[in-house]
Design a protein around this motif. Structure first.
Motif, mmCIF file in Angstrom:
data_model
loop_
_atom_site.group_PDB
_atom_site.id
_atom_site.type_symbol
_atom_site.label_atom_id
_atom_site.label_comp_id
_atom_site.label_asym_id
_atom_site.label_seq_id
_atom_site.Cartn_x
_atom_site.Cartn_y
_atom_site.Cartn_z
ATOM 1 N N THR A 49 0.835 -1.208 0.000
ATOM 2 C CA THR A 49 0.000 0.000 0.000
ATOM 3 C C THR A 49 0.864 1.250 0.000
ATOM 4 O OG1 THR A 49 -1.695 -1.228 1.239
ATOM 5 C CG2 THR A 49 -1.874 1.173 1.184
ATOM 6 N N ALA A 50 1.937 1.241 0.797
ATOM 7 C CA ALA A 50 2.837 2.392 0.826
ATOM 8 C C ALA A 50 3.506 2.582 -0.534
ATOM 9 C CB ALA A 50 3.883 2.196 1.914
ATOM 10 N N GLU A 51 3.927 1.481 -1.148
ATOM 11 C CA GLU A 51 4.553 1.561 -2.477
ATOM 12 C C GLU A 51 3.576 2.128 -3.499
ATOM 13 O OE1 GLU A 51 5.029 -0.192 -6.524
ATOM 14 O OE2 GLU A 51 3.788 -1.100 -4.970
ATOM 15 N N LEU A 52 2.309 1.699 -3.409
ATOM 16 C CA LEU A 52 1.292 2.201 -4.332
ATOM 17 C C LEU A 52 1.021 3.684 -4.091
ATOM 18 C CD1 LEU A 52 -0.533 0.986 -6.567
ATOM 19 C CD2 LEU A 52 -2.320 0.757 -4.839
ATOM 20 N N ALA A 53 0.989 4.094 -2.818
ATOM 21 C CA ALA A 53 0.776 5.506 -2.502
ATOM 22 C C ALA A 53 1.919 6.366 -3.027
ATOM 23 C CB ALA A 53 0.614 5.678 -0.994
ATOM 24 N N LEU A 54 3.155 5.867 -2.915
ATOM 25 C CA LEU A 54 4.304 6.611 -3.442
ATOM 26 C C LEU A 54 4.215 6.761 -4.955
ATOM 27 C CD1 LEU A 54 7.233 5.119 -1.314
ATOM 28 C CD2 LEU A 54 6.275 7.431 -1.174
ATOM 29 N N ARG A 55 3.789 5.707 -5.633
ATOM 30 C CA ARG A 55 3.644 5.791 -7.088
ATOM 31 C C ARG A 55 2.567 6.787 -7.480
ATOM 32 N NH1 ARG A 55 2.675 -0.182 -8.872
ATOM 33 N NH2 ARG A 55 2.179 0.876 -10.837
ATOM 34 N N ARG A 62 -0.917 10.632 -14.240
ATOM 35 C CA ARG A 62 -0.345 9.638 -15.163
ATOM 36 C C ARG A 62 -0.486 8.224 -14.627
ATOM 37 N NH1 ARG A 62 5.622 10.913 -16.278
ATOM 38 N NH2 ARG A 62 5.519 11.588 -14.105
ATOM 39 N N PHE A 63 -0.543 8.078 -13.299
ATOM 40 C CA PHE A 63 -0.695 6.757 -12.710
ATOM 41 C C PHE A 63 -2.016 6.118 -13.145
ATOM 42 C CE2 PHE A 63 -2.454 4.055 -9.400
ATOM 43 C CZ PHE A 63 -1.423 3.166 -9.165
ATOM 44 N N PHE A 64 -3.086 6.906 -13.151
ATOM 45 C CA PHE A 64 -4.406 6.371 -13.479
ATOM 46 C C PHE A 64 -4.586 6.186 -14.983
ATOM 47 C CE2 PHE A 64 -4.784 8.583 -9.425
ATOM 48 C CZ PHE A 64 -5.365 7.600 -8.636
ATOM 49 N N ARG A 65 -3.687 6.753 -15.776
ATOM 50 C CA ARG A 65 -3.737 6.520 -17.219
ATOM 51 C C ARG A 65 -3.024 5.232 -17.621
ATOM 52 N NH1 ARG A 65 -2.131 12.673 -19.159
ATOM 53 N NH2 ARG A 65 -4.047 13.711 -18.423
ATOM 54 N N ASP A 66 -2.254 4.686 -16.697
ATOM 55 C CA ASP A 66 -1.520 3.450 -16.965
ATOM 56 C C ASP A 66 -2.390 2.258 -16.571
ATOM 57 O OD1 ASP A 66 0.300 1.472 -17.411
ATOM 58 O OD2 ASP A 66 1.539 1.914 -15.651
ATOM 59 N N GLY A 69 -1.046 0.333 -13.629
ATOM 60 C CA GLY A 69 -1.217 1.011 -12.351
ATOM 61 C C GLY A 69 -2.613 0.803 -11.792
ATOM 62 N N VAL A 70 -3.625 0.901 -12.649
ATOM 63 C CA VAL A 70 -5.005 0.646 -12.217
ATOM 64 C C VAL A 70 -5.161 -0.803 -11.769
ATOM 65 C CG1 VAL A 70 -7.414 0.637 -12.964
ATOM 66 C CG2 VAL A 70 -5.887 2.462 -13.726
ATOM 67 N N PHE A 71 -4.509 -1.720 -12.472
ATOM 68 C CA PHE A 71 -4.551 -3.133 -12.092
ATOM 69 C C PHE A 71 -3.987 -3.324 -10.686
ATOM 70 C CE2 PHE A 71 -2.205 -7.178 -11.869
ATOM 71 C CZ PHE A 71 -3.247 -8.060 -12.036
ATOM 72 N N ASP A 72 -2.836 -2.719 -10.398
ATOM 73 C CA ASP A 72 -2.253 -2.818 -9.056
ATOM 74 C C ASP A 72 -3.181 -2.217 -8.010
ATOM 75 O OD1 ASP A 72 -0.064 -4.048 -10.110
ATOM 76 O OD2 ASP A 72 1.166 -2.237 -10.205
#
Length: 265
Positions: A49-55, A62-66, A69-72
């Motif tokens: 969760t912390a790794e995802l929050a950092l991303r 741009r994260f939500f366009r990938d 990233g949405v899959f994760d």
């Protein structure tokens, strides 16, 4: 966030999580180390969760366009869903975290993207297989329906039996030999069907996927080559600009020296 060392660390954590989830399926292991495994699982979930929050913080929109990233985000979100009461089935979905290897390991990501890109090309093959199963199912029902009603009594049953025949699961003892007891020439129907369905159509699927992988690889190599050429051109332009500026400064310095000499003369 995108460094190789960071990605390797995330991959290692996912593999550790995969091992702990597998150990939790053993009653003996859970009896001896259940609390420790649950603690490790909860700790890994917090790290993911912390790794995802950092991303999300680093890439923002741009994260939500990938799609990866949405899959994760979906996988980690499912892991945080309450697992009590009627939602206890969601606890088993924690194993989906292992699928994050698809988004972390580039080679796996390339294979999945190639398979998705190959889906449109598979449409014609699926249509061909459906047509082949329908025609063969009608023929099998008319040929073997009376002697083998449990296998070929209906069109749906015939198509299911033919699907079993395509997988080569018990096709000799369960299908071919009983059919040949009443129809000695049954091999003239079953063998061509097996050859066409198993060795031709399935190889067409593999061919489409392999071609998609090659196309994706060529596209990426072309994009990398264009990016490298653009970087080279930019560096050459910058070097040319620097040389022109240096030449201008040298000319200006020569003019100043000539002017000084003229004034002294």
């Amino acid at each position: 966030m995108t460094s190789a060392r960071f990605q390797h660390a995330v991959t290692a954590l996912i593999l550790i999580n995969a091992v702990t989830l597998g150990l939790e399926t053993s009653a003996t292991v859970m009896a001896g180390f259940g609390p420790a495994l649950e603690f490790v699982d909860s700790s890994l979930l917090c790290l993911f969760t912390a790794e995802l929050a950092l991303r999300i913080f680093a890439f923002r929109v741009r994260f939500f366009r990938d799609p990866w990233g949405v899959f994760d985000l979906v996988v980690i979100g499912i892991s945080w869903a309450p697992s009590g009461g009627d939602l206890s089935v969601l606890r088993s979905l924690r194993v989906l975290r292992v699928l994050r290897l698809l988004s972390v390991v580039p080679s796996l990501r390339n294979v999945v993207e190639a398979m998705l890109a190959a889906l449109p090309g598979m449409g014609s093959i699926v249509l061909l297989m459906g047509l082949m199963f329908y025609v063969s199912g009608v023929m099998a029902t008319k040929l073997f329906g009376e002697s083998m009603p449990e296998k070929f009594g209906t069109l749906g049953g015939s198509i299911f039996t033919l699907f079993q025949l395509m997988t080569l699961e018990g096709w000799v003892e369960d299908i071919v030999k009983p059919a040949m007891e009443n129809h000695p020439g049954a091999l003239l129907f079953f063998i061509p069907f097996i050859v066409i369905s198993t060795f031709v159509v399935l190889n067409l699927f593999l061919g489409v996927i392999v071609e998609s992988i090659q196309t994706l690889r060529e596209t990426r190599e072309s994009a990398d080559a264009e990016a490298a050429q653009a970087a080279t051109d930019a560096a050459a332009s910058a070097a040319h600009a620097d040389s022109q500026m240096l030449l201008s400064e040298v000319r200006a310095l020569r003019m100043e020296i000539s002017t000084l000499r003229a004034e002294r003369g």
